[in-house]
Design an enzyme around this catalytic site. Structure first.
Site, PDB file in Angstrom:
ATOM      1  N   GLU A 158       0.728  -1.399  -0.196  1.00 10.46           N
ATOM      2  CA  GLU A 158       0.103   0.246  -0.110  1.00 10.46           C
ATOM      3  C   GLU A 158       0.991   1.312   0.142  1.00 10.46           C
ATOM      4  O   GLU A 158       1.770   1.481   0.994  1.00 10.46           O
ATOM      5  CB  GLU A 158      -0.950   0.139   1.167  1.00 10.46           C
ATOM      6  CG  GLU A 158      -1.824  -1.010   1.099  1.00 10.46           C
ATOM      7  CD  GLU A 158      -2.951  -0.815   2.409  1.00 10.46           C
ATOM      8  OE1 GLU A 158      -4.116  -1.460   2.211  1.00 10.46           O
ATOM      9  OE2 GLU A 158      -2.707  -0.241   3.285  1.00 10.46           O
ATOM     10  N   CYS A 159       0.665   1.842  -1.329  1.00 10.10           N
ATOM     11  CA  CYS A 159       1.394   3.361  -1.054  1.00 10.10           C
ATOM     12  C   CYS A 159       2.819   3.363  -0.890  1.00 10.10           C
ATOM     13  O   CYS A 159       3.586   2.999  -1.800  1.00 10.10           O
ATOM     14  CB  CYS A 159       0.700   4.412   0.030  1.00 10.10           C
ATOM     15  SG  CYS A 159       1.037   5.928  -0.491  1.00 10.10           S
TER      16      CYS A 159
END
Length: 458
Positions: free
Chosen positions: A332-333
Site C-alpha cells: 500500500e502506497c
C-alpha cells in the site's frame, strides 16, 4: 459506560492534536487509562496518541468502515480504558465530500452521542472568538458543543478578553493554552512527522503538553463532561474469527520509520485469523523472516529514506525474489514505491517495471474501488472503500507498459474513474489504503493465502 469526549477544531491547524495529546497525558497523570482515537484515515496523529497513552492509536472513519461500525469500534478499542479521547479531523463539520456530514467530526460525535470540545486558534483575535464559537455551537443543534479551549493565547490579558467575549454565550471555557515552542512538532509533506521517527523528541513534547494542559486547562472539568455522555449500548466490534483459526500462517510485516502506516484493526484481524506477524524493518534488516508465506508492505515515508533503503541491497533482492515466487504480497502506497525499480533515482526492489518520483502535486481523497484483477485474497470486481494521500507518482519504465501489466483497482471519485496500481502473480501494489474493519473477509483470505504459501516449498 464509556466516558468519552471529542476534540474538534474550527479548521485544520487549530490545535486539535496538541489538545488531544496533552489531554491524554494529563488524564494519564491523574491515574486514568486513556484510549485515543482519530477521526478520519490519518496514520500520523494516532502514532502520537499511542505514545501519549501507551495504548494502540485507533481510527474512526465513517466512510471507510461505515457509520454502523463507529460505536462498535469505540467499544472494542476502549476495552480496559477509563476514558476515550477522540481527536477530530479538519474543521468540525468538514466531511468526505464537502457537501454533507459523512465522515466529519460532527458525524462521528453524533453517532457516539459524545460531547465536543471546540479548539479555537485565538492567536490573532479577541471578541471575534465569540462569533466563531456561537456559529459552531448553533450550526447543528444535534452536536453537543460542551465547551471551548483557546489555543495559542498570548498572555493573561488576552485570555481575559477571550473569556469575557464568550461568557454571554454560556459555553464553558475549559482552558487557554499559551504559545510554547517546547510543544511544536516538526512537519513534512503529509503532516506531522510520525512519533516513531523521533520518539525521544516526541516524548519530551508530549510531557510538556501534559504539563501545560494540567496548568492551563480544567482537566477535571473535561473529565466530568466526558463522564456525562450517555451510555453507549450495543455489541463491540471483534477481530476474532468465529471458527478456531488454523495455525501455520506466517506474514512478514514491514515496519520501522519508513513503513509505519498500519491500522490497528487490520493487524488484529490478521492475528484473529491465525497469522503470526513477523516484523521486518527494510532500513536495517538484511533478510525476510524465515518461512514467511506472505509479505505486507505498509505505507509510510520511503521517499524520505531512499538512500538508506537503496543501501540495503540484500533485502531488496530478497523482496524481489519473494514477489517473483508468486507468494502473496500486499503493498500500500509506500510499499508500492519500494517495489518499483527506483524511487527518486535510488534503486529499489525492482519487483515492478516502474519508477517512482516525488512531485509537487498532492493526490488526496476517499475512493470507491473495485478489484480490476483477482489476487489470492481478493475476487475480481470485489468492491472496497479506501483512501489515498501522496505526493509521489509512479510511471512504467516503457511507454504502454501499463497496458501490459494488469491494474490493481478501478477507482472512482467525484464522477471520474481510472485504473490504479499493479497486479502481477501474487502481488497487489497500489496507492489505496484500506481499513479492513468492514472487510474482514479480506484479512481472513490473506491469512489463508499465507498459510497455503507457507506450506508450499519455495
Amino acid at each position: 459506560m464509556i466516558a468519552r469526549v471529542v476534540i474538534a477544531g474550527t479548521s485544520s491547524g487549530a490545535g486539535k492534536t496538541t489538545v488531544a495529546c496533552g489531554l491524554i497525558g494529563a488524564l494519564r497523570a491523574g491515574g486514568l487509562r486513556v484510549q485515543g482515537f482519530k477521526v478520519g484515515p490519518d496514520y500520523i496523529d494516532p502514532s502520537h496518541h499511542a505514545l501519549a497513552s501507551a495504548r494502540p492509536g485507533r481510527n474512526l472513519d465513517a466512510f471507510l468502515s461505515g457509520a454502523e461500525l463507529i460505536a462498535p469500534l469505540v467499544r472494542h478499542g476502549s476495552e480496559g480504558a477509563d476514558i476515550a479521547v477522540i481527536e477530530g479531523v479538519m474543521g468540525l463539520f468538514d466531511g468526505a465530500s464537502g457537501r454533507g456530514e459523512l465522515a466529519s467530526t460532527a458525524h462521528v460525535a453524533k453517532l457516539l452521542q459524545a460531547p465536543v470540545l471546540l479548539v479555537l486558534d485565538a492567536a490573532a483575535m479577541a471578541r471575534s472568538a465569540a462569533a466563531i464559537v456561537h456559529g459552531y455551537r448553533t450550526f447543528d443543534p444535534d452536536v453537543n458543543v460542551a465547551g471551548v479551549i483557546f489555543n495559542r493565547v498570548g498572555s493573561d490579558h488576552h485570555e481575559q478578553l477571550l473569556r469575557e467575549a464568550v461568557a454571554p454565550l454560556g459555553v464553558p471555557v475549559l482552558g487557554a493554552l499559551r504559545r510554547d515552542e517546547r510543544i511544536v512538532t516538526p512537519e513534512r509533506h503529509l503532516g506531522l512527522v510520525p512519533a516513531g521517527e523521533r520518539e525521544a523528541g516526541a516524548r519530551a513534547a508530549l510531557g510538556a503538553l501534559a504539563e501545560a494542559m494540567g496548568h492551563y486547562t480544567d482537566v477535571e472539568g473535561i473529565e466530568r463532561i466526558a463522564r456525562g455522555a450517555p451510555e453507549l449500548t450495543g455489541a463491540s466490534w471483534s477481530a476474532r474469527s468465529q471458527d478456531a483459526p488454523a495455525a501455520g500462517a506466517r506474514i512478514a510485516l514491514a515496519g520501522g520509520p519508513a513503513f509505519s502506516f498500519h491500522y490497528e484493526e487490520n493487524l488484529e484481524l490478521l492475528r484473529g485469523a491465525g497469522a503470526e506477524l513477523l516484523p521486518v524493518d527494510p532500513l536495517s534488516d538484511d533478510a525476510l523472516p524465515a518461512d514467511a508465506g506472505a509479505l505486507l508492505l505498509a505505507g509510510g515515508f520511503p521517499e524520505v529514506y531512499g538512500a538508506e533503503l537503496a543501501a540495503n541491497a540484500r533485502l531488496r533482492r530478497e523482496v524481489a525474489a519473494f514477489a517473483a515466487s508468486g507468494r502473496p504480497v500486499l503493498a500500500e502506497c509506500g510499499g508500492l514505491l519500494y517495489l518499483c525499480t527506483e524511487l527518486d533515482g535510488h534503486e529499489m526492489c525492482g519487483a515492478l517495471p516502474a519508477r517512482a518520483r516525488m512531485t509537487d502535486r498532492l493526490a488526496l481523497g476517499y475512493r470507491e474501488a473495485s478489484a480490476a484483477s483477482a489476487t489470492p485474497w481478493l475476487d475480481g470486481g470485489e468492491r472496497v472503500r479506501g483512501h489515498e494521500f501522496h505526493y509521489t507518482q509512479v510511471e512504467p519504465l516503457q511507454a504502454g507498459a501499463e497496458e501490459e501489466l494488469p491494474a490493481a483497482w478501478t477507482m472512482s471519485a467525484r464522477g471520474s474513474e481510472r485504473a490504479e496500481g499493479f497486479a502481477r502473480g501474487g502481488v497487489q501494489a497500489s496507492y489505496l489504503h484500506v481499513h479492513w474493519a468492514a472487510h474482514q473477509q479480506l484479512a481472513a483470505r490473506f491469512v489463508d493465502a499465507a498459510r497455503t504459501a507457507s506450506a508450499t516449498p519455495a
